[in-house]
Design a protein around this motif. Structure first.
Motif, PDB file in Angstrom:
ATOM      1  N   MET A  98       0.818  -1.214   0.000  1.00 55.49           N
ATOM      2  CA  MET A  98       0.000   0.000   0.000  1.00 55.49           C
ATOM      3  C   MET A  98       0.851   1.262   0.000  1.00 55.49           C
ATOM      4  N   VAL A  99       1.977   1.233   0.694  1.00 53.84           N
ATOM      5  CA  VAL A  99       2.889   2.380   0.663  1.00 53.84           C
ATOM      6  C   VAL A  99       3.375   2.614  -0.763  1.00 53.84           C
ATOM      7  N   GLU A 100       3.699   1.534  -1.464  1.00 57.70           N
ATOM      8  CA  GLU A 100       4.137   1.661  -2.857  1.00 57.70           C
ATOM      9  C   GLU A 100       3.033   2.221  -3.743  1.00 57.70           C
ATOM     10  N   LYS A 101       1.776   1.948  -3.376  1.00 62.61           N
ATOM     11  CA  LYS A 101       0.628   2.475  -4.119  1.00 62.61           C
ATOM     12  C   LYS A 101       0.243   3.877  -3.648  1.00 62.61           C
ATOM     13  N   ARG A 102       1.025   4.422  -2.711  1.00 65.23           N
ATOM     14  CA  ARG A 102       0.793   5.760  -2.156  1.00 65.23           C
ATOM     15  C   ARG A 102      -0.554   5.877  -1.443  1.00 65.23           C
ATOM     16  N   LEU A 103      -0.971   4.809  -0.803  1.00 72.70           N
ATOM     17  CA  LEU A 103      -2.175   4.849   0.017  1.00 72.70           C
ATOM     18  C   LEU A 103      -1.799   5.303   1.429  1.00 72.70           C
ATOM     19  N   PRO A 104      -2.689   6.026   2.107  1.00 71.28           N
ATOM     20  CA  PRO A 104      -2.362   6.610   3.419  1.00 71.28           C
ATOM     21  C   PRO A 104      -2.426   5.592   4.557  1.00 71.28           C
ATOM     22  N   VAL A 105      -1.304   4.919   4.771  1.00 73.62           N
ATOM     23  CA  VAL A 105      -1.173   3.912   5.829  1.00 73.62           C
ATOM     24  C   VAL A 105       0.177   4.101   6.518  1.00 73.62           C
ATOM     25  N   PRO A 106       0.367   3.497   7.689  1.00 75.75           N
ATOM     26  CA  PRO A 106       1.678   3.573   8.344  1.00 75.75           C
ATOM     27  C   PRO A 106       2.738   2.812   7.545  1.00 75.75           C
ATOM     28  N   VAL A 107       3.965   3.283   7.608  1.00 74.01           N
ATOM     29  CA  VAL A 107       5.085   2.606   6.949  1.00 74.01           C
ATOM     30  C   VAL A 107       5.524   1.420   7.816  1.00 74.01           C
ATOM     31  N   PRO A 108       5.588   0.209   7.252  1.00 76.37           N
ATOM     32  CA  PRO A 108       6.013  -0.944   8.048  1.00 76.37           C
ATOM     33  C   PRO A 108       7.520  -0.932   8.290  1.00 76.37           C
ATOM     34  N   VAL A 109       7.910  -1.215   9.517  1.00 80.59           N
ATOM     35  CA  VAL A 109       9.329  -1.247   9.876  1.00 80.59           C
ATOM     36  C   VAL A 109       9.797  -2.687  10.071  1.00 80.59           C
ATOM     37  N   ALA A 110       9.138  -3.408  10.977  1.00 77.22           N
ATOM     38  CA  ALA A 110       9.556  -4.782  11.268  1.00 77.22           C
ATOM     39  C   ALA A 110       8.366  -5.596  11.762  1.00 77.22           C
ATOM     40  N   ALA A 111       8.436  -6.896  11.547  1.00 75.19           N
ATOM     41  CA  ALA A 111       7.399  -7.815  12.015  1.00 75.19           C
ATOM     42  C   ALA A 111       8.073  -9.061  12.565  1.00 75.19           C
ATOM     43  N   ARG A 112       7.415  -9.701  13.516  1.00 75.04           N
ATOM     44  CA  ARG A 112       8.008 -10.892  14.138  1.00 75.04           C
ATOM     45  C   ARG A 112       6.937 -11.933  14.409  1.00 75.04           C
ATOM     46  N   TYR A 113       7.349 -13.188  14.337  1.00 71.33           N
ATOM     47  CA  TYR A 113       6.525 -14.251  14.904  1.00 71.33           C
ATOM     48  C   TYR A 113       7.428 -15.190  15.687  1.00 71.33           C
ATOM     49  N   VAL A 114       6.850 -15.815  16.687  1.00 68.51           N
ATOM     50  CA  VAL A 114       7.540 -16.832  17.484  1.00 68.51           C
ATOM     51  C   VAL A 114       6.641 -18.056  17.499  1.00 68.51           C
ATOM     52  N   ARG A 115       7.161 -19.164  17.010  1.00 69.70           N
ATOM     53  CA  ARG A 115       6.344 -20.365  16.892  1.00 69.70           C
ATOM     54  C   ARG A 115       6.418 -21.205  18.166  1.00 69.70           C
ATOM     55  N   TYR A 116       5.246 -21.736  18.545  1.00 68.58           N
ATOM     56  CA  TYR A 116       5.133 -22.636  19.691  1.00 68.58           C
ATOM     57  C   TYR A 116       4.384 -23.887  19.225  1.00 68.58           C
ATOM     58  N   GLY A 117       5.100 -24.813  18.608  1.00 70.36           N
ATOM     59  CA  GLY A 117       4.456 -26.026  18.115  1.00 70.36           C
ATOM     60  C   GLY A 117       3.479 -25.715  16.997  1.00 70.36           C
ATOM     61  N   ILE A 118       2.193 -25.993  17.230  1.00 68.98           N
ATOM     62  CA  ILE A 118       1.182 -25.759  16.196  1.00 68.98           C
ATOM     63  C   ILE A 118       0.609 -24.346  16.268  1.00 68.98           C
ATOM     64  N   CYS A 119       1.145 -23.509  17.160  1.00 71.47           N
ATOM     65  CA  CYS A 119       0.662 -22.133  17.304  1.00 71.47           C
ATOM     66  C   CYS A 119       1.820 -21.146  17.184  1.00 71.47           C
ATOM     67  N   TYR A 120       1.489 -19.872  17.106  1.00 76.34           N
ATOM     68  CA  TYR A 120       2.512 -18.830  17.096  1.00 76.34           C
ATOM     69  C   TYR A 120       1.944 -17.554  17.709  1.00 76.34           C
ATOM     70  N   LYS A 121       2.843 -16.674  18.133  1.00 74.62           N
ATOM     71  CA  LYS A 121       2.491 -15.331  18.575  1.00 74.62           C
ATOM     72  C   LYS A 121       3.194 -14.340  17.651  1.00 74.62           C
ATOM     73  N   ALA A 122       2.663 -13.113  17.579  1.00 76.22           N
ATOM     74  CA  ALA A 122       3.208 -12.187  16.583  1.00 76.22           C
ATOM     75  C   ALA A 122       3.139 -10.734  17.040  1.00 76.22           C
ATOM     76  N   ASP A 123       4.005  -9.916  16.426  1.00 74.91           N
ATOM     77  CA  ASP A 123       4.076  -8.483  16.707  1.00 74.91           C
ATOM     78  C   ASP A 123       4.446  -7.752  15.422  1.00 74.91           C
ATOM     79  N   ILE A 124       4.123  -6.458  15.381  1.00 74.39           N
ATOM     80  CA  ILE A 124       4.515  -5.632  14.242  1.00 74.39           C
ATOM     81  C   ILE A 124       4.909  -4.244  14.736  1.00 74.39           C
ATOM     82  N   ILE A 125       5.872  -3.640  14.050  1.00 77.83           N
ATOM     83  CA  ILE A 125       6.301  -2.273  14.343  1.00 77.83           C
ATOM     84  C   ILE A 125       6.133  -1.444  13.075  1.00 77.83           C
TER      85      ILE A 125
END
Length: 238
Positions: A98-125
Motif C-alpha cells: 500500500m505504501v508503494e501504491k501511495r495509500l495513506p497507511v503507516p510505513v512498516p518497519v519490522a514484524a516478528r513471529y515466534v512459533r510454539y508447536g502448532i501455534c505462534y504469537k506475533a508483533d509488528i512495528i
C-alpha cells in the motif's frame, strides 16, 4: 523497500533494512520498553499499543491479540499454517504494497513471529503517524465537519479502487491528523483482490455499524447527514 528476514533465538523477524540496521528481538518485548522513560502505551481495540523509538524514529509496537469469543479461550495465539500466513508477515507485506501504491497507511518497519508447536504469537512495528485522532474520538468530541466526512469517503474509495479491503473497518482505525488527512490503520485482516462492489459494501456496512455502536453507547444520535456525505464521496458522486 528492501525486506530481509532473520532469525534470532526463536524470533523470526522481517524488516526493512533501510529503516533498521541493528536488529534486536528485544524491541518486540514490552518489558524491554518499560525501562525506557520515553516509551508510553495506549489502550486500543483488542489490546495496547506502545509508542517507542527505533533508531531515533517514532514508531508503534503492536502485539497481536485475539478478539471476539475466541479471546476468552486464547488470548494471543494463532494456528500455525506457514510463515506466509502469519498475521504479522501478511500485514507487513500488505502495508509495504500500500505504501508503494501511495495509500495513506503507516510505513512498516519490522514484524516478528515466534512459533510454539502448532501455534505462534506475533508483533509488528510501524512508523508513527504524528498527531492523529480517531474517528471515534472526533465523534465523541463533536468535531466532525462536512469536509471530514467527505475526506473519509474519498480515502476509503482510494483503497477500494486499488482492490484493497480493510475487512475490519471501524471508527477506531480511521485516523485523522491535524491537517485533516485521513489514514487507515490495523490491516491484519486486510486483503487485496479485484475491485469488488460486494467487498466494498461489506466494508462500509461494517464501518456504519461501528459508528452506530460508538454513538449509541454515548447517547448520541447517529450522524445521518455526515454518513450520507461520506457515501456520496465514496461513490464518486458530486
Amino acid at each position: 523497500m528492501t525486506s530481509q528476514v532473520t532469525k534470532i533465538n526463536q524470533s523470526i523477524i522481517l524488516y526493512d533494512d533501510r529503516l533498521m540496521n541493528d536488529i534486536d528481538e528485544n524491541i518486540f518485548e514490552i518489558d524491554f520498553w518499560k525501562m525506557d522513560q520515553q516509551a508510553h502505551s495506549q489502550s486500543k481495540g483488542r489490546g495496547t499499543v506502545y509508542f517507542v523509538k527505533i533508531q531515533d524514529e517514532p514508531c508503534v509496537l503492536r502485539h497481536y491479540n485475539r478478539g471476539g469469543f475466541v479471546s476468552r479461550l486464547v488470548e494471543d495465539q494463532y494456528l500455525w499454517m506457514g510463515e506466509g500466513y502469519t498475521r504479522s508477515f501478511k500485514e507487513w507485506h500488505l502495508l509495504n504494497y500500500m505504501v508503494e501504491k501511495r495509500l495513506p497507511v503507516p510505513v512498516p518497519v519490522a514484524a516478528r513471529y515466534v512459533r510454539y508447536g502448532i501455534c505462534y504469537k506475533a508483533d509488528i512495528i510501524t512508523r508513527e503517524i504524528p498527531d492523529i485522532e480517531s474517528l471515534s474520538d472526533k465523534l465523541l468530541g463533536n468535531l466532525m465537519t462536512e469536509e471530514l466526512w467527505k475526506k473519509i469517503g474519498e480515502c476509503i474509495a482510494k483503497f477500494h479502487d486499488q482492490g484493497v479491503f480493510h475487512m475490519d473497518l471501524n471508527a477506531e482505525n480511521i485516523q485523522i491528523d491535524q491537517n485533516n488527512q485521513v489514514f487507515l490503520l490495523d490491516f491484519d485482516k486486510g486483503k487485496v483482490s479485484e475491485p469488488s462492489r460486494r467487498l466494498s459494501d461489506s466494508n462500509l456496512m461494517r464501518l456504519k455499524r461501528s459508528i452506530a455502536k460508538v454513538t449509541k453507547a454515548n447517547q448520541l444520535a447517529f450522524p445521518n447527514s455526515g454518513w450520507d456525505m461520506c457515501m456520496t464521496k465514496h461513490h464518486g458522486e458530486s
